[in-house]
Design a protein around this motif. Structure first.
Motif, PDB file in Angstrom:
ATOM      1  N   ASP A 191      39.022 -68.669 -27.547  1.00  0.00           N
ATOM      2  CA  ASP A 191      39.733 -68.751 -26.263  1.00  0.00           C
ATOM      3  C   ASP A 191      40.254 -70.178 -26.032  1.00  0.00           C
ATOM      4  O   ASP A 191      40.122 -70.758 -24.952  1.00  0.00           O
ATOM      5  CB  ASP A 191      38.849 -68.297 -25.094  1.00  0.00           C
ATOM      6  CG  ASP A 191      39.670 -68.066 -23.827  1.00  0.00           C
ATOM      7  OD1 ASP A 191      40.878 -67.811 -23.946  1.00  0.00           O
ATOM      8  OD2 ASP A 191      39.105 -68.170 -22.722  1.00  0.00           O
ATOM      9  N   HIS A 192      40.836 -70.718 -27.085  1.00  0.00           N
ATOM     10  CA  HIS A 192      41.433 -72.053 -27.021  1.00  0.00           C
ATOM     11  C   HIS A 192      42.680 -71.990 -27.897  1.00  0.00           C
ATOM     12  O   HIS A 192      42.604 -71.568 -29.049  1.00  0.00           O
ATOM     13  CB  HIS A 192      40.446 -73.109 -27.525  1.00  0.00           C
ATOM     14  CG  HIS A 192      40.840 -74.500 -27.123  1.00  0.00           C
ATOM     15  ND1 HIS A 192      40.813 -74.940 -25.831  1.00  0.00           N
ATOM     16  CD2 HIS A 192      41.285 -75.543 -27.867  1.00  0.00           C
ATOM     17  CE1 HIS A 192      41.212 -76.192 -25.769  1.00  0.00           C
ATOM     18  NE2 HIS A 192      41.509 -76.579 -26.987  1.00  0.00           N
ATOM     19  N   HIS A 193      43.797 -72.415 -27.358  1.00  0.00           N
ATOM     20  CA  HIS A 193      45.077 -72.033 -27.954  1.00  0.00           C
ATOM     21  C   HIS A 193      45.918 -73.239 -28.349  1.00  0.00           C
ATOM     22  O   HIS A 193      46.033 -74.201 -27.581  1.00  0.00           O
ATOM     23  CB  HIS A 193      45.840 -71.146 -26.965  1.00  0.00           C
ATOM     24  CG  HIS A 193      45.068 -69.905 -26.608  1.00  0.00           C
ATOM     25  ND1 HIS A 193      44.156 -69.872 -25.583  1.00  0.00           N
ATOM     26  CD2 HIS A 193      45.037 -68.695 -27.187  1.00  0.00           C
ATOM     27  CE1 HIS A 193      43.603 -68.669 -25.523  1.00  0.00           C
ATOM     28  NE2 HIS A 193      44.122 -67.933 -26.492  1.00  0.00           N
TER      29      HIS A 193
ATOM     30  N   THR B 144      45.642 -79.557 -27.578  1.00  0.00           N
ATOM     31  CA  THR B 144      45.233 -80.370 -26.446  1.00  0.00           C
ATOM     32  C   THR B 144      44.490 -79.428 -25.510  1.00  0.00           C
ATOM     33  O   THR B 144      44.637 -78.205 -25.620  1.00  0.00           O
ATOM     34  CB  THR B 144      46.435 -81.008 -25.736  1.00  0.00           C
ATOM     35  OG1 THR B 144      45.978 -81.896 -24.717  1.00  0.00           O
ATOM     36  CG2 THR B 144      47.345 -79.964 -25.107  1.00  0.00           C
ATOM     37  N   THR B 145      43.709 -79.967 -24.615  1.00  0.00           N
ATOM     38  CA  THR B 145      43.033 -79.112 -23.640  1.00  0.00           C
ATOM     39  C   THR B 145      43.787 -79.216 -22.323  1.00  0.00           C
ATOM     40  O   THR B 145      43.693 -80.232 -21.619  1.00  0.00           O
ATOM     41  CB  THR B 145      41.556 -79.522 -23.492  1.00  0.00           C
ATOM     42  OG1 THR B 145      40.924 -79.397 -24.776  1.00  0.00           O
ATOM     43  CG2 THR B 145      40.845 -78.631 -22.478  1.00  0.00           C
ATOM     44  N   HIS B 146      44.569 -78.193 -22.034  1.00  0.00           N
ATOM     45  CA  HIS B 146      45.465 -78.231 -20.877  1.00  0.00           C
ATOM     46  C   HIS B 146      44.690 -78.434 -19.577  1.00  0.00           C
ATOM     47  O   HIS B 146      45.118 -79.188 -18.700  1.00  0.00           O
ATOM     48  CB  HIS B 146      46.297 -76.955 -20.826  1.00  0.00           C
ATOM     49  CG  HIS B 146      47.138 -76.765 -22.049  1.00  0.00           C
ATOM     50  ND1 HIS B 146      48.246 -77.536 -22.322  1.00  0.00           N
ATOM     51  CD2 HIS B 146      47.010 -75.914 -23.100  1.00  0.00           C
ATOM     52  CE1 HIS B 146      48.781 -77.150 -23.477  1.00  0.00           C
ATOM     53  NE2 HIS B 146      48.042 -76.170 -23.963  1.00  0.00           N
ATOM     54  N   SER B 147      43.554 -77.770 -19.474  1.00  0.00           N
ATOM     55  CA  SER B 147      42.802 -77.826 -18.215  1.00  0.00           C
ATOM     56  C   SER B 147      42.257 -79.231 -17.941  1.00  0.00           C
ATOM     57  O   SER B 147      41.974 -79.567 -16.795  1.00  0.00           O
ATOM     58  CB  SER B 147      41.653 -76.819 -18.242  1.00  0.00           C
ATOM     59  OG  SER B 147      40.776 -77.108 -19.306  1.00  0.00           O
TER      60      SER B 147
HETATM   61  C1  H2B Z   1      40.539 -69.056 -18.861  1.00  0.00           C
HETATM   62  C2  H2B Z   1      40.817 -69.595 -20.239  1.00  0.00           C
HETATM   63  O1  H2B Z   1      39.630 -69.859 -20.910  1.00  0.00           O
HETATM   64  C3  H2B Z   1      41.637 -70.879 -20.164  1.00  0.00           C
HETATM   65  O2  H2B Z   1      42.856 -70.641 -19.533  1.00  0.00           O
HETATM   66  C4  H2B Z   1      41.851 -71.519 -21.508  1.00  0.00           C
HETATM   67  C5  H2B Z   1      42.658 -70.693 -22.464  1.00  0.00           C
HETATM   68  N1  H2B Z   1      43.085 -71.483 -23.609  1.00  0.00           N
HETATM   69  C6  H2B Z   1      43.273 -72.794 -23.500  1.00  0.00           C
HETATM   70  N2  H2B Z   1      43.763 -73.480 -24.527  1.00  0.00           N
HETATM   71  C7  H2B Z   1      43.975 -74.790 -24.448  1.00  0.00           C
HETATM   72  N3  H2B Z   1      44.473 -75.430 -25.503  1.00  0.00           N
HETATM   73  N4  H2B Z   1      43.685 -75.473 -23.325  1.00  0.00           N
HETATM   74  C8  H2B Z   1      43.168 -74.882 -22.249  1.00  0.00           C
HETATM   75  O3  H2B Z   1      42.904 -75.547 -21.236  1.00  0.00           O
HETATM   76  C9  H2B Z   1      42.916 -73.493 -22.316  1.00  0.00           C
HETATM   77  N5  H2B Z   1      42.376 -72.832 -21.329  1.00  0.00           N
END
Ligand code: H2B
Length: 111
Positions: A67-69, A84-87
């Motif tokens: 769950d990381h994209h 990168t970690t968007h959150s």
């Molecule tokens: C709810 C879910 O886990 C989040 O939206 C995840 C999904 N995949 C994600 N992937 C990446 N690269 N960064 C994120 O912050 C992220 N958030």
């Protein structure tokens, strides 16, 4: 590196501090940070587009499982993968975990 291959992404992972980032990047040959250390990326080269797309599918499986994209730039004989970690607005251990697992894919060889 082995730790990263076995690890599971944590949605609460914090941003990496500078020391940890340096140490983690040293364990990820070929992965380069951008100028602001907000993402890491690596170009994977292939013989043909079939290999490229098999690699893209394998990277997608990691994304589903973790769950990381990633961002992926797909070309006829190469794919550049960035994390990168968007959150968090920057690099976390989740980016390193996925980068390590992508590098270890059998589909990643041939570059
Ligand atoms: C709810 C879910 O886990 C989040 O939206 C995840 C999904 N995949 C994600 N992937 C990446 N690269 N960064 C994120 O912050 C992220 N958030």
């Amino acid at each position: 590196m082995n730790d990263l291959l076995l690890a599971q992404c944590d949605p609460k992972a914090p941003l990496l501090d500078a020391d940890t980032r340096t140490r983690v990047l040293a364990a990820l040959p070929g992965w380069l940070p951008d100028a602001e250390n907000k993402l890491i990326g690596r170009r994977f080269g292939f013989d043909n587009f079939y290999q490229v797309m098999a690699f893209v599918d394998a990277v997608a499986e990691i994304a589903h499982a973790q769950d990381h994209h990633p961002e992926m730039l797909v070309g006829y004989n190469a794919c550049t993968v960035s994390y990168t970690t968007h959150s968090r607005g920057g690099l976390t251990l989740n980016d390193a975990i996925c980068a390590a697992q992508v590098s270890a894919l059998p589909e990643a060889t041939g570059q």
